[in-house]
Design an enzyme around this catalytic site. Structure first.
Site, PDB file in Angstrom:
ATOM      1  N   GLU A 202     -18.475  79.722  42.495  1.00 42.01           N
ATOM      2  CA  GLU A 202     -18.092  81.043  41.998  1.00 42.01           C
ATOM      3  C   GLU A 202     -17.451  81.971  43.034  1.00 42.01           C
ATOM      4  O   GLU A 202     -17.905  83.109  43.226  1.00 42.01           O
ATOM      5  CB  GLU A 202     -19.307  81.732  41.356  1.00 42.01           C
ATOM      6  CG  GLU A 202     -19.797  81.018  40.118  1.00 42.01           C
ATOM      7  CD  GLU A 202     -20.946  81.744  39.409  1.00 42.01           C
ATOM      8  OE1 GLU A 202     -21.534  82.685  39.994  1.00 42.01           O
ATOM      9  OE2 GLU A 202     -21.258  81.364  38.268  1.00 42.01           O
ATOM     10  N   GLU A 302     -22.380  75.403  34.397  1.00 44.28           N
ATOM     11  CA  GLU A 302     -23.528  76.291  34.184  1.00 44.28           C
ATOM     12  C   GLU A 302     -23.449  76.858  32.777  1.00 44.28           C
ATOM     13  O   GLU A 302     -22.379  77.301  32.340  1.00 44.28           O
ATOM     14  CB  GLU A 302     -23.552  77.442  35.198  1.00 44.28           C
ATOM     15  CG  GLU A 302     -23.778  77.007  36.637  1.00 44.28           C
ATOM     16  CD  GLU A 302     -23.956  78.201  37.584  1.00 44.28           C
ATOM     17  OE1 GLU A 302     -24.236  79.328  37.084  1.00 44.28           O
ATOM     18  OE2 GLU A 302     -23.811  78.010  38.806  1.00 44.28           O
TER      19      GLU A 302
END
Length: 412
Positions: A202, A302
């Site tokens: 991320e 995720e």
């Protein structure tokens, strides 16, 4: 004959991601996995008991950096070692295999491999990762090693190891991160159970120039490909096309997976969605995932069964939820009471949770698979894969979800 063989090879590269000496047949088999979250990179919401000792303190620990800083090296080492030795064990990997999984994604911070003077980090996580690879090998689970935190913090989130300003992206922090990736690749690249190495979790494409991230990915690709590992590139909060156009089929790159994270809970508007809207949105992701998957193996790295952000400290140590209006700049949508334990859910809420899971499983397998976040938690049960299976909300076998999004109203 040589001409036709070369033509066939070119056609294969143009048509889709090139398979390159991986034990697992990405793009042909579905990745079904969990994240070993909160183990080698602390997150207060995954294991609140580690951070309860800081409640009421003037300068509490809010992440692993301040955990080590506040406690001092010796005490932090004692507590972390106890945590590492107990939160996950080989028995968890036995259970994951029994529950139909074939992969685990293991987050780890740069500090497991590189600590500089003045940094409070406690080392030892790399040796725990070594141990986990043994568990995975014995249980027949493939591993993605995920560099979850970089020097300076690549996103400012507590899960980067250091909450606060985003100070990653200059030459010094990028070069240091690449050196860590070199260490990781040299240490684990020959292990056949390690199928993928994720360059960075991320990175904040909403703050860091996207070209900076792409340049870093290109350099990291050269490192990980030296051992023929799948190079995993996280989508960085930008449209998938930003990555597929640069690294996808036909660009000269291959053996790359795109890691897409899909949540519907980190804004007030998402929390305010009805159950039907959550499900429709999940099914609606099939188009973008399917398109990206034609260029890069697209894996939803995720996702969660939760339809709100009520999990205790999910938004940070001492921070409230958008759902009940206790988070800054949010508004009251509903009560968080009874939202975090499966036993406290009504029969309707359980049925809706299962539907939401089925919709996501069906959508994500339009691509090359998924990793649920997380394998287990201390108290946030809608984020706990094991508890979802035990309570009948996660389907067994996992392919029961196939076709859930058809027909209307969920199809698009």
């Amino acid at each position: 004959m040589l001409f036709y063989a070369l033509a066939a090879l070119v056609a294969a590269v143009v048509a889709g991601p090139l398979q390159k000496r991986n034990t697992f047949a990405y793009g042909q088999q579905q990745v079904r996995g969990v994240n070993i979250g909160g183990w080698l990179v602390l997150e207060p919401w995954i294991k609140p008991s580690l951070f309860q000792q800081f409640v009421g303190k003037a300068n509490p620990a809010v992440d692993e950096y301040t955990f080590c800083q506040n406690l001092g090296y010796a005490e932090a080492q004692r507590q972390l070692t106890a945590h590492w030795n107990s939160f996950y064990t080989e028995n968890d990997f036995v259970i994951f295999k029994q529950q139909g999984l074939n992969h685990v994604r293991i987050p780890i911070g740069y500090w497991a491999f590189d600590v500089q003077p003045g940094e409070p980090w406690v080392q030892g996580a790399a040796e725990q990762l070594d141990k986990a690879l043994g568990w995975a090998s014995r249980q027949g689970l493939y591993v993605w090693i995920d560099l979850h935190g970089a020097p300076g913090s690549q996103n400012g989130f507590d899960n980067s190891g250091k909450k606060g300003p985003i100070n990653w992206g200059d030459a010094a922090t990028v070069d240091r991160t690449l050196r860590v990736l070199q260490t990781v690749t040299q240490r684990y690249g020959s292990n056949p159970i390690v199928q993928g190495i994720e360059l960075l979790n991320e990175p904040a494409g909403f703050s860091i120039p996207v070209q900076t991230i792409k340049d870093f990915y290109a350099r990291g690709y050269q490192i990980t490909q030296s051992y023929n590992r799948v190079t995993v590139m996280q989508a960085a909060f930008v449209d998938y096309s930003q990555m597929t156009s640069t690294f996808g089929a036909g660009t000269g790159y291959n053996n790359i997976a795109l890691d897409a994270h899909t949540y519907q809970i980190f804004s007030p508007g998402e929390n305010a969605r009805t159950h039907q809207q959550h499900v429709a949105n999940a099914c609606g992701n099939r188009a973008s995932i399917g398109q990206a998957n034609q260029k890069l193996w697209t894996i939803t790295g995720e996702w969660t069964a939760a339809q709100n952000d009520c999990a205790y400290w999910l938004n940070g140590f001492g921070t409230g939820a958008r759902y009940d209006g206790s988070f800054p700049d949010s508004y009251y949508i509903g009560s968080c009471a009874g939202q975090n334990t499966i036993a406290s859910l009504t029969a309707q809420q359980k049925a809706e949770t299962r539907e939401f899971i089925l919709a996501q499983l069906d959508a994500y397998e339009t691509g090359s698979g998924w990793f649920f976040w997380a394998g287990k938690t201390e108290s946030a049960e809608l984020w706990d894969f094991q508890k979802l299976v035990y309570n009948g909300l996660m389907p067994q076998p996992l392919d029961q979800a196939r076709g859930f999004c058809n027909p209307y109203p969920y199809s698009n």
